[in-house]
Design a protein around this motif. Sequence first.
Motif, short mmCIF file in Angstrom:
data_model
loop_
_atom_site.label_atom_id
_atom_site.label_comp_id
_atom_site.label_asym_id
_atom_site.label_seq_id
_atom_site.Cartn_x
_atom_site.Cartn_y
_atom_site.Cartn_z
N VAL A 1 0.52 -1.02 0.15
CA VAL A 1 -0.11 -0.01 0.28
C VAL A 1 0.60 1.88 -0.04
CG1 VAL A 1 -2.12 0.98 1.44
CG2 VAL A 1 -1.85 -1.50 1.13
N ALA A 2 2.06 1.37 1.06
CA ALA A 2 2.83 3.00 0.59
C ALA A 2 3.23 2.51 -0.29
CB ALA A 2 4.75 2.08 2.09
N TYR A 3 3.89 1.87 -1.39
CA TYR A 3 4.64 1.77 -2.60
C TYR A 3 3.41 1.85 -3.48
CZ TYR A 3 6.36 0.16 -7.52
OH TYR A 3 6.14 0.07 -8.30
N SER A 4 2.32 1.52 -3.63
CA SER A 4 0.63 1.98 -4.72
C SER A 4 0.67 3.63 -4.23
CB SER A 4 -0.09 1.28 -3.97
OG SER A 4 -0.09 -0.42 -4.39
N THR A 5 0.77 4.08 -2.50
CA THR A 5 0.74 5.52 -2.43
C THR A 5 1.40 6.48 -3.53
OG1 THR A 5 -1.01 4.92 -0.96
CG2 THR A 5 0.92 7.13 -0.42
N PHE A 6 2.44 6.05 -3.24
CA PHE A 6 3.58 6.79 -4.05
C PHE A 6 3.81 6.74 -5.37
CE2 PHE A 6 7.18 6.18 -6.38
CZ PHE A 6 8.57 7.49 -6.50
N LEU A 7 2.42 5.31 -6.04
CA LEU A 7 2.98 5.50 -7.89
C LEU A 7 2.31 6.48 -8.00
CD1 LEU A 7 3.56 1.47 -8.30
CD2 LEU A 7 5.10 3.47 -8.77
N GLU A 8 0.75 6.76 -6.94
CA GLU A 8 -0.23 7.60 -7.38
C GLU A 8 -0.08 8.64 -7.28
OE1 GLU A 8 -3.56 6.94 -8.85
OE2 GLU A 8 -2.41 5.30 -9.48
N ILE A 9 1.06 9.15 -6.07
CA ILE A 9 1.16 10.10 -6.25
C ILE A 9 2.06 11.04 -7.03
CG2 ILE A 9 2.18 12.18 -4.74
CD1 ILE A 9 1.27 10.25 -2.19
N LYS A 10 2.93 10.13 -7.57
CA LYS A 10 3.56 10.93 -8.86
C LYS A 10 3.03 10.13 -9.37
CE LYS A 10 6.55 7.35 -10.48
NZ LYS A 10 7.98 6.29 -10.92
N ARG A 11 2.22 9.43 -10.36
CA ARG A 11 1.20 9.90 -11.84
C ARG A 11 0.47 11.07 -11.41
NH1 ARG A 11 -4.26 9.58 -12.87
NH2 ARG A 11 -4.81 8.81 -10.96
N LEU A 12 -0.07 11.56 -10.14
CA LEU A 12 -1.21 12.67 -10.15
C LEU A 12 0.26 13.57 -10.61
CD1 LEU A 12 -3.63 11.97 -7.11
CD2 LEU A 12 -3.49 12.46 -9.57
N MET A 13 1.06 13.63 -10.03
CA MET A 13 2.26 14.95 -10.16
C MET A 13 2.43 15.16 -11.72
SD MET A 13 4.36 14.67 -6.53
CE MET A 13 5.55 16.33 -7.09
N PHE A 14 2.59 14.17 -12.46
CA PHE A 14 3.76 14.45 -13.33
C PHE A 14 2.01 13.93 -13.94
CE2 PHE A 14 7.11 13.17 -10.71
CZ PHE A 14 8.14 13.94 -11.44
N LYS A 15 1.34 13.72 -14.29
CA LYS A 15 0.06 13.92 -15.39
C LYS A 15 0.23 12.16 -16.47
CE LYS A 15 -1.63 18.36 -15.41
NZ LYS A 15 -1.69 19.80 -15.93
N GLN A 16 0.82 11.67 -15.34
CA GLN A 16 1.17 9.51 -15.96
C GLN A 16 -0.45 9.21 -16.26
OE1 GLN A 16 3.40 8.45 -13.23
NE2 GLN A 16 5.78 9.10 -14.14
N GLU A 17 -0.18 8.24 -17.43
CA GLU A 17 -1.91 8.24 -18.02
C GLU A 17 -1.73 6.33 -17.60
OE1 GLU A 17 -2.53 5.51 -22.16
OE2 GLU A 17 -1.01 6.96 -21.93
#
Length: 410
Positions: A374-390
Amino acid sequence: MLFYHMFLMQGGYLHFLQYKKTEKKWQDNRTSFPKVSVLVPAHNEEVVIEKTLEALSNLTYPNYLLEIIIINDNSSDRTGEIAESYARRFSYMKVIHTKPPNGGKGKSGALNIGLRESTGEIICVYDADNTPEPDAVFWLVQGLQNDNKAGAIVGKFRVTNANKNLLTRLINIETITFQWLAQAGRWFWFKMTTIPGTNFAIRRSILEELDGWDEKALSEDTELSFRVYDLGYYIRFFPSAITWEQEPETIRVWWKQRTRWARGNLYVIAKFFLHFFKLKNKKVGIDLIYFFFTYLLFFGGVLASHTIFILNLLLELELKLGLVSIALLVIGFLLFVTEELLALSFEKGQLTLKNIAIVILMYFTYSQMWIALVAYSTFLEIKRLMFKQEIKWDKTQRYEETPVKKDRSA
């Protein structure tokens, strides 16, 4: 959260005692049979698709009212070929072949394509690795026909490869507990259940009103659940409808699949929390709070606790465990074990000495893996939102199946 789960497990136990009475009532009061469309999204599923289609061909639901649509979603293997061979044998099966740019975008996109091609009054969904029992669709449909307030009916799934190795045994215990605790418990107390990715039926009218599945959601099932709630319907858990499915057999595959689930649920939390006051049905807040506490506060709190414990060992912060902390640790462990074993007791042949030992091991290993995930997934979601990743859909690896004896629930 542990005490709340104990509350849910009490509800699951009470539902377990009652659902057979509902089954008998529906059996004695059979309603008319509507036309049903079964959607099977499939991307590179040649390893498992034949057994799935064989199981679907053995459904007891009237064939002349059944439409099975296999969405061969941009597969590069023999999935389409195998599906076509079944379509030639059974007139109520048909195959849709998709190609980019419309195809190959993930499960939600494939389901939307299948929905547009379907004609059934009720839509059922099965993953390509599922082997539903013959009366599964019958019970799902009976649920909707006998309960006008139900927007969707959710069945139970069991693990086909449960005895493959230690990981699959752990997953098997996890899935049994999730269904009798989170699904049955929430249904009994709150008339709320999360739509899973497979073995559920939903009214076509609802899907059309909601404009189908959200193609941006990695957990399209959870996201759809919240929108069904918001229309004023509830989602019913009815364990008489049973399907069997594969689970990951390696940590690598498990990690990728569960990361997708966790990221999908975080997406749902953010989407509906931000628009909570625009929701028509504020009862949705019960599940939003549940997901929020589970993924952010509960896992976050445990992660912080673990971090402090490790820092105390390394830096000698001179922190000591008090009596209250020790009592909570013991109570937490005992509640976890009791809930897991109670859930196992609902399923025939599952409450064994081996599974009791695995449950104890599970607390110190498998459950801790979820915290890191969950910690890893939260990091990925924050990164996706910050960099507007697909958002990209990762397909779960399938395995050649070894035949197993399938026992119905007790």
